[in-house]
Design an enzyme around this catalytic site. Structure first.
Site, PDB file in Angstrom:
ATOM      1  N   ASP A 311       4.201  25.683 -47.136  1.00 34.78           N
ATOM      2  CA  ASP A 311       3.554  26.380 -46.020  1.00 34.78           C
ATOM      3  C   ASP A 311       2.745  27.535 -46.594  1.00 34.78           C
ATOM      4  OD1 ASP A 311       2.970  27.848 -43.661  1.00 34.78           O
ATOM      5  OD2 ASP A 311       4.789  27.132 -42.699  1.00 34.78           O
ATOM      6  N   ARG A 313       0.909  29.673 -44.448  1.00 35.31           N
ATOM      7  CA  ARG A 313       0.524  30.561 -43.354  1.00 35.31           C
ATOM      8  C   ARG A 313       0.930  32.007 -43.617  1.00 35.31           C
ATOM      9  NH1 ARG A 313       2.967  27.192 -38.436  1.00 35.31           N
ATOM     10  NH2 ARG A 313       4.475  26.735 -40.099  1.00 35.31           N
TER      11      ARG A 313
END
Length: 405
Positions: A311, A313
């Site tokens: 991930d 983000r």
């Protein structure tokens, strides 16, 4: 980095007033006054360069900002001191930097606020099924909702961003310079410039109810922070819970506003966990073709095999939009993400969250159970009545469709 040179109009990030802080000047037309790296419009600046090269746009064009001022104002508040990834005065440059504009210095907004009506078929369905009630003020019988919305471009204070991630500013600058193929040499050559407008997608804030209620802890506040998923949000792909959860968040925001509170949806352009849609689709193929089928047990591993990371983000910067609105308490956070919750409630942010709201089971598409089961097992919020169900046996079951099914 090279020695600091100094700027004609310095930026004093974190100053209590716009005049003390100074304007962000990232325009090409005022090059001698530039005090920031990069330029406006994020990734769309590339299209502007094509328009200029093709002779469709005057390279010296300056926008006429008459009548573009916000219909509602977001005033300064103490939480602005925490912001490192946007310009909190970006919506108010005409009033805040009038003297600079009169000198023909090209300063442009990085935030735009307007009012709108949004329409989603699911909201009309929610009225028909009795989940929502049309009040003809916030929500009408056709499912149209009145909102205030703000578009926000990223404006990064590099020392603050580095501190948020616990790294040195020098390491941040060098990595961004190298990983963008040397796109911004000023990251290395101009250490006197400590503000950067990155060429990435921005975010949009939707407020249901009076925006000033965001700053009033006596009012109930419902929030969903949502990261873009084009496949689900726009086209209804059933491999994930993105659109159903977004719609559920909007429903909860509408109900909160109707009951005298305020609802907020923050929509970030972080497609495919900020890995991009090409990477996301490659991961879909790998998941569906793996031995044993598409299952929660290998959900994150398949992403890491393709992208090198599970991930990207990194929610550390996400709370800044909430700080801009002046939110210090969230009564209902419509999110199961541990990363978002930790970023919002952590020491750097300090926003109180009273309740977390999971997506209802009936809204989860059949093919999306792989995603939601994997996330719950990995640490996402799990309601008390489901904790006994989230086991190793659950994530080992193959639940997703085959690639050709």
């Amino acid at each position: 980095t090279l020695p600091r040179r100094g700027c004609p109009i310095p930026i004093k990030w974190g100053a209590p007033t716009a005049q003390e802080r100074g304007p962000i000047i990232a325009t090409i037309t005022s090059s001698k006054f530039r005090n920031a790296i990069g330029t406006h419009n994020g990734a769309y600046s590339v299209y502007r360069s094509i328009a200029v090269a093709a002779g469709k746009m005057d390279p010296d064009f300056k926008p006429d900002l008459h009548n573009t001022d916000p219909p509602v104002m977001i005033p300064p508040c103490p939480s602005w001191a925490r912001i490192v990834s946007m310009d909190p005065w970006g919506h108010d440059i005409v009033a805040s930097f009038d003297e600079h504009l009169k000198k023909n210095i090209d300063i442009r907004p990085t935030v735009a606020i307007t009012k709108a009506h949004i329409q989603m078929l699911e909201l009309k369905e929610a009225i028909e099924k009795g989940r929502l009630v049309a009040d003809e003020k916030i929500l009408d019988a056709e499912g149209s909702v009145v909102v205030t919305k703000a578009a926000i471009e990223h404006v990064w204070h590099l020392p603050g961003v580095a501190a948020r991630f616990g790294i040195s500013e020098a390491a941040l600058r060098r990595s961004m310079f190298e990983q963008t193929g040397g796109m911004f040499p000023e990251l290395i050559t101009r250490s006197d410039l400590n503000v950067f407008l990155p060429p990435i997608g921005g975010l949009t804030v939707y407020v249901f109810g009076p925006p000033e209620y965001c700053r009033d802890e006596s009012k109930k506040c419902t929030v969903r922070v949502h990261d873009e998923c084009n496949g689900s949000d726009v086209f209804g792909s059933d491999i994930c819970t993105c659109r159903p959860y977004l719609v559920h968040g909007i429903e909860e925001c509408v109900k909160t506003a109707q009951n005298g509170g305020v609802g907020v949806i923050v929509y970030f352009r972080k497609e495919g966990r900020s890995l991009g849609e090409v990477t996301k689709f490659l991961v879909y193929n790998a998941r569906k073709r793996q031995e044993g089928g598409d299952r929660a047990e290998t959900y994150f591993k398949r992403t890491a095999c393709v992208a090198g990371v599970e991930d990207m983000r990194f929610q550390e910067l996400m709370p800044d939009a909430l700080h801009w609105l002046g939110i210090t308490k969230i009564d209902e956070l419509v999110s199961m993400s541990d990363m978002k919750y930790n970023a919002i409630t952590g020491e750097e942010s300090g926003i109180k969250v009273l309740k977390r709201v999971a997506i209802p089971d009936e809204l989860i598409p059949a093919d999306a159970h792989v995603e939601i089961d994997a996330k719950m097992f990995a640490g996402y919020y799990v309601p008390e009545d489901k904790k006994d169900e989230v086991t190793e046996d659950l994530v080992k079951q193959a639940k997703g469709r085959g690639l050709n099914d």
